[in-house]
Design a protein around this motif. Sequence first.
Motif, PDB file in Angstrom:
ATOM      1  N   THR A  93      -6.927   1.000  -1.457  1.00 15.94           N
ATOM      2  CA  THR A  93      -5.654   1.126  -2.159  1.00 15.94           C
ATOM      3  C   THR A  93      -5.620   0.266  -3.413  1.00 15.94           C
ATOM      4  O   THR A  93      -4.892   0.575  -4.364  1.00 15.94           O
ATOM      5  N   SER A 119       0.722   4.249  -2.795  1.00 18.91           N
ATOM      6  CA  SER A 119       0.479   5.635  -2.400  1.00 18.91           C
ATOM      7  C   SER A 119       1.569   6.556  -2.941  1.00 18.91           C
ATOM      8  O   SER A 119       1.279   7.678  -3.380  1.00 18.91           O
ATOM      9  N   GLY A 164      -1.362   6.932   3.163  1.00 17.37           N
ATOM     10  CA  GLY A 164      -0.691   5.656   2.971  1.00 17.37           C
ATOM     11  C   GLY A 164      -0.047   5.071   4.203  1.00 17.37           C
ATOM     12  O   GLY A 164       0.444   3.936   4.164  1.00 17.37           O
ATOM     13  N   GLY A 181      -3.105  -2.971  -3.241  1.00 21.17           N
ATOM     14  CA  GLY A 181      -3.168  -3.077  -1.794  1.00 21.17           C
ATOM     15  C   GLY A 181      -2.493  -4.290  -1.214  1.00 21.17           C
ATOM     16  O   GLY A 181      -2.407  -4.412   0.011  1.00 21.17           O
ATOM     17  N   MET A 187      -6.741   7.246  -0.284  1.00 23.14           N
ATOM     18  CA  MET A 187      -5.415   7.193   0.321  1.00 23.14           C
ATOM     19  C   MET A 187      -5.463   7.139   1.839  1.00 23.14           C
ATOM     20  O   MET A 187      -4.529   6.656   2.479  1.00 23.14           O
ATOM     21  N   LYS A 245       0.804  -1.226   0.000  1.00 24.38           N
ATOM     22  CA  LYS A 245       0.000   0.000   0.000  1.00 24.38           C
ATOM     23  C   LYS A 245       0.836   1.275   0.000  1.00 24.38           C
ATOM     24  O   LYS A 245       0.541   2.216  -0.763  1.00 24.38           O
TER      25      LYS A 245
END
Length: 414
Positions: A205, A94, A349, A277, A141, A90
Amino acid sequence: MMPQDAAEAGGAAILPRAGRPEEAGFSGAALARLGAWLQAEVDAGRIPGAVVTIGRGGRLAWERAIGFRDRDAGAPMRLDSLFRIASMTKPVTSVAAMLLVEEGRLMLWHPVSRYLPEFATLTVGMDRAPMQREPLVIDLMRHTAGLTYGALPIPGGAGAHPVQEAYVAARVNDIGQSGEAFIANLARQPLMHQPGQVWEYSHATDVLGRVVEVASGQSLEAFFRSRILDPLGMADTDIWVPPERQDRLAAAQVDPVTGVRQAMLPVERRPRWLWGGQGLVSTAADYARFCQMLLEGGRLGAARLLSRSAVALMTADHLPPGIGFGPDLPRIFGGLAPAPEVGYGFGLGFAVRTTAGRSPVPGNLGDYFWTGAFGTYFWIDPREEMFAILLLQGASDRTQYRYAMRQLTYAALL
């Protein structure tokens, strides 16, 4: 700060190793207690093995491979063992999104539907109430988009929510889907919450990864490779493990608490799509490069990914006052929950420490971290110029290893 004479390869600095932990401000004897504690967990049969990497002041202060890479095969753990890092993917996704933000190709305040039109007509709850507002990119996010995971009931928890049950029934998390099919499937399900009102750990994500693809015109895998992994020299990080590297893949064991082996992603074959993710496989050395890049304000050697202001924005708390939290948050995250009662918030994130005290683990204001469902964990402490990474696979009680890692690492600071 990173030493100016650090060697460089491919534009990314090779992190130099301290000759002794004391050169990086740690007690070697105290760090040995961390290794001994993990070895005792291996000897007791609770985990197969682990890799630990700690960096400070731009140098690798301490690295250890402990126990077994594969207990059943009797294969010893190696420093270059490959781990399914699950949700530690993740933060990489981000960063990918922030790269596009800094280029003006993605805007945090845009509705997600600007990139994924299916999100314009979402509904909320099983009664299909209309949205009060659309989810925004920033909601993805910070996990406030109203989405959830199709989680089964947590022991001692509140039980699965009907929306989570709908996710399970619809096989939203089917890893055989394409990115387009995942979004279409997800958009047919209701949101669990009104956007912007509740922090709920979720597929947000994964959706962000698809937004990156649309905004960049590349697959997420290609974007990761060209814009993050190659510039940072993360040569062992990938979305699968080809046959020639599978003798380095860390394996779970039968857990003595549950009596079963935790199900793991089948990374021995290339997936159809990179899930933003959860989809990466990596090593401690590779993830150390990623951590040091963040610690250095978006730069590693000659490779500049983000501006200092972008990293500062990502690592600030973005949860608005009065935000709600799901009832099972403490059971999932314990004292590392991104909630005010334990002194943490959530940025773009990462969970971010906002309050001195409250958390049961040591740290400093502004430290930030995330974890992975298979047992991985990292945190970055800018005040101490430090990062720490713990990689293991398959323990049922993962929280205690994260607590112990923090306690024993900070106890070793001189």
